[in-house]
Write a protein that holds these residues in place. Structure first.
Motif, PDB file in Angstrom:
ATOM      1  N   PHE A   1      61.041 -59.758  -6.272  1.00 45.70           N
ATOM      2  CA  PHE A   1      62.558 -60.383  -7.009  1.00 45.70           C
ATOM      3  C   PHE A   1      63.953 -60.470  -6.121  1.00 45.70           C
ATOM      4  O   PHE A   1      64.288 -59.766  -5.536  1.00 45.70           O
ATOM      5  N   ASN A   2      64.038 -61.580  -6.387  1.00 43.03           N
ATOM      6  CA  ASN A   2      66.114 -62.355  -6.112  1.00 43.03           C
ATOM      7  C   ASN A   2      66.339 -62.384  -7.514  1.00 43.03           C
ATOM      8  O   ASN A   2      66.768 -62.937  -8.119  1.00 43.03           O
ATOM      9  N   ILE A   3      66.993 -61.005  -6.727  1.00 43.98           N
ATOM     10  CA  ILE A   3      67.672 -60.601  -8.653  1.00 43.98           C
ATOM     11  C   ILE A   3      68.998 -61.288  -8.193  1.00 43.98           C
ATOM     12  O   ILE A   3      70.197 -60.813  -7.423  1.00 43.98           O
ATOM     13  N   LEU A   4      69.481 -61.303  -9.859  1.00 40.66           N
ATOM     14  CA  LEU A   4      71.345 -61.723  -9.999  1.00 40.66           C
ATOM     15  C   LEU A   4      71.615 -63.540  -8.349  1.00 40.66           C
ATOM     16  O   LEU A   4      72.145 -62.620  -7.507  1.00 40.66           O
TER      17      LEU A   4
ATOM     18  N   LYS B   1      65.857 -50.906  -6.945  1.00 43.42           N
ATOM     19  CA  LYS B   1      65.041 -50.199  -6.601  1.00 43.42           C
ATOM     20  C   LYS B   1      64.352 -49.260  -6.954  1.00 43.42           C
ATOM     21  O   LYS B   1      62.706 -49.004  -7.846  1.00 43.42           O
ATOM     22  N   ALA B   2      64.817 -47.859  -7.082  1.00 45.67           N
ATOM     23  CA  ALA B   2      64.427 -46.634  -7.388  1.00 45.67           C
ATOM     24  C   ALA B   2      63.891 -46.929  -8.674  1.00 45.67           C
ATOM     25  O   ALA B   2      62.952 -45.829  -8.875  1.00 45.67           O
ATOM     26  N   GLU B   3      64.799 -47.467  -9.292  1.00 47.21           N
ATOM     27  CA  GLU B   3      64.521 -47.431 -11.028  1.00 47.21           C
ATOM     28  C   GLU B   3      62.871 -48.037 -11.746  1.00 47.21           C
ATOM     29  O   GLU B   3      62.504 -47.325 -12.647  1.00 47.21           O
ATOM     30  N   ILE B   4      62.913 -49.163 -10.708  1.00 47.38           N
ATOM     31  CA  ILE B   4      61.701 -49.953 -11.232  1.00 47.38           C
ATOM     32  C   ILE B   4      60.762 -49.646  -9.783  1.00 47.38           C
ATOM     33  O   ILE B   4      59.764 -50.112  -9.624  1.00 47.38           O
TER      34      ILE B   4
ATOM     35  N   LEU C   1      63.555 -53.442  -0.496  1.00 51.50           N
ATOM     36  CA  LEU C   1      65.246 -53.848  -0.390  1.00 51.50           C
ATOM     37  C   LEU C   1      65.467 -54.617   1.048  1.00 51.50           C
ATOM     38  O   LEU C   1      65.371 -54.507   2.509  1.00 51.50           O
ATOM     39  N   PHE C   2      64.833 -56.469   0.764  1.00 49.47           N
ATOM     40  CA  PHE C   2      65.219 -57.235   1.752  1.00 49.47           C
ATOM     41  C   PHE C   2      67.093 -57.658   1.506  1.00 49.47           C
ATOM     42  O   PHE C   2      67.235 -58.146  -0.051  1.00 49.47           O
ATOM     43  N   LEU C   3      67.610 -57.830   2.524  1.00 49.81           N
ATOM     44  CA  LEU C   3      68.872 -57.658   2.260  1.00 49.81           C
ATOM     45  C   LEU C   3      69.536 -58.574   3.243  1.00 49.81           C
ATOM     46  O   LEU C   3      69.181 -58.415   4.049  1.00 49.81           O
ATOM     47  N   LEU C   4      70.778 -60.464   2.592  1.00 48.23           N
ATOM     48  CA  LEU C   4      71.257 -60.328   3.396  1.00 48.23           C
ATOM     49  C   LEU C   4      72.589 -60.323   3.713  1.00 48.23           C
ATOM     50  O   LEU C   4      73.250 -60.478   2.032  1.00 48.23           O
ATOM     51  N   GLU C   5      73.516 -60.636   4.310  1.00 43.82           N
ATOM     52  CA  GLU C   5      74.779 -61.006   4.421  1.00 43.82           C
ATOM     53  C   GLU C   5      75.148 -62.262   4.098  1.00 43.82           C
ATOM     54  O   GLU C   5      74.535 -63.192   4.592  1.00 43.82           O
ATOM     55  N   GLY C   6      76.174 -62.730   3.297  1.00 44.25           N
ATOM     56  CA  GLY C   6      76.112 -63.733   3.351  1.00 44.25           C
ATOM     57  C   GLY C   6      75.495 -64.131   2.425  1.00 44.25           C
ATOM     58  O   GLY C   6      74.400 -64.106   1.340  1.00 44.25           O
TER      59      GLY C   6
ATOM     60  N   ILE D   1      75.330 -51.609  -2.408  1.00 41.34           N
ATOM     61  CA  ILE D   1      74.123 -51.136  -1.761  1.00 41.34           C
ATOM     62  C   ILE D   1      73.793 -50.192  -2.535  1.00 41.34           C
ATOM     63  O   ILE D   1      72.481 -49.834  -2.698  1.00 41.34           O
ATOM     64  N   GLU D   2      74.793 -48.950  -2.967  1.00 38.97           N
ATOM     65  CA  GLU D   2      73.887 -47.523  -3.339  1.00 38.97           C
ATOM     66  C   GLU D   2      73.688 -48.183  -5.372  1.00 38.97           C
ATOM     67  O   GLU D   2      72.030 -48.004  -5.633  1.00 38.97           O
ATOM     68  N   THR D   3      74.010 -49.645  -5.969  1.00 44.35           N
ATOM     69  CA  THR D   3      73.563 -49.856  -7.395  1.00 44.35           C
ATOM     70  C   THR D   3      72.500 -50.387  -6.530  1.00 44.35           C
ATOM     71  O   THR D   3      70.921 -50.102  -7.696  1.00 44.35           O
ATOM     72  N   LEU D   4      71.699 -50.761  -6.086  1.00 44.09           N
ATOM     73  CA  LEU D   4      70.791 -52.282  -5.207  1.00 44.09           C
ATOM     74  C   LEU D   4      69.591 -50.713  -5.136  1.00 44.09           C
ATOM     75  O   LEU D   4      68.355 -51.222  -5.474  1.00 44.09           O
TER      76      LEU D   4
END
Length: 336
Positions: free
Chosen positions: A251-254, A307-310, A315-320, A300-303
């Protein structure tokens, strides 16, 4: 955000040489001890590959990025996910034969998205993916599996095929569909079938070549495109159908909303409620992870909380941001 922060928190960094600015040797010397898994751009949204391809145009500056990183990762037992941008391809999008056209505009394609109905382009992507599978990888991430928006694609091929299906005049526009709810529903379902068929075809091809390769299929979830319902109407992405195809959904969120909602706010609670469909996926044993670009230290804490909620796996994270981000935003704002 610092890569070390992503790694020490146990998340998967997404590496693009245009934001990384390090060689493979430098990267692994600095971060190798933190790594278990990485995701590498193999075919960018520009349409260019980051390896010397026999099928696709190759990025002149970073033609050795993907081979170099995958080789070292394999030697030190790090799992590699290769990322392929499917229907966002600037190189092909400028070709009148392949580019996506907005309703009522027949002069030139939009120049960012490729029409997902062109089956010759499907064959091209399968050829590129088969090249990628010659490298030591553990998984393939298929990104940008979508129509540009609900007013796309109105190229000659799409109008011909859909008009024959519904007995519409060939020169129909999106307003024509809006005037008939039954036809509009057929439009959405027809587009879903095209996206699902492509992803089924390419996944089957991957599995025939190597059944051990994990296939992750990205789905875009954003308030600007009405969350899950909008993923289907705008992009042709049906989560339940795609969960039957993929080993894992991503899921590519937001992707179009620059700032994540803050926890304990109404916007955050609304966002979580829109992700409640993941409970059904979890119940039937389907795996899914989260992808986010433009991540910052403050987010990052929100992500992690999302992640925990769903109950997401990674988590795959891209800078930029992807190179085509500005054009994508303009399309969704109706500017182009």
């Amino acid at each position: 955000m610092e890569l070390r922060e992503i790694l020490t928190r146990g998340h998967i960094p997404v590496l693009d040489p245009y934001t990384l600015n390090e060689t493979s040797d430098e990267f692994f010397a600095r971060y190798g001890s933190f790594l278990e898994k990485i995701a590498l751009m193999a075919k960018r949204d520009t349409g260019y590959t980051l390896f010397r391809s026999m099928s696709a145009p190759t990025d002149d500056k970073y033609s050795e990025f993907f081979p170099s990183f995958t080789q070292i990762a394999s030697e030190i037992d790090i799992d590699v996910y290769a990322i392929v941008s499917t229907f966002v391809d600037q190189y092909f999008a400028h070709d009148p034969k392949y580019g996506a056209y907005r309703s009522g505009i027949t002069r030139a394609p939009v120049g960012t998205f490729v029409c997902p109905v062109q089956e010759s382009y499907w064959k091209y992507l399968i050829a590129v993916v088969k090249e990628i599978m010659n490298f030591p990888i553990n998984g393939l991430i298929l990104m940008d599996n979508q129509f540009a928006r609900q007013e796309y694609c109105f190229c000659e091929t799409c109008r011909k095929e859909f008009s024959e299906l519904t007995n519409l005049e060939r020169e129909f526009v999106f307003d024509t569909l809006l005037s008939d709810p039954d036809v509009l529903s057929q439009w959405y379902e027809w587009r879903v079938e095209k996206i699902s068929s492509f992803l089924s075809n390419i996944t089957n091809s991957i599995k025939e070549s190597n059944p051990d390769i994990e296939v992750l299929i990205a789905v875009d979830i954003d308030p600007e495109t009405d969350y899950l319902e909008g993923a289907k109407k705008h992009f042709g992405q049906d989560v339940m159908k795609l969960s039957d195809v993929a080993d894992q959904l991503l899921f590519n969120i937001l992707p179009l909303t620059p700032v994540l909602p803050q926890p304990e706010t109404p916007d955050y609670q609304r966002f979580l409620s829109e992700l409640a469909f993941t409970k059904d996926l979890n119940r039937i044993g389907r795996e899914y992870s989260i992808f986010n670009w433009g991540v910052t230290d403050a987010e990052i804490e929100t992500l992690e909380k999302i992640k925990a909620e769903i109950k997401a796996k990674y988590l795959f994270l891209l800078e930029g941001y992807p190179e085509t981000y500005k054009e994508r935003r303009e399309i969704h704002l109706g500017l182009i």
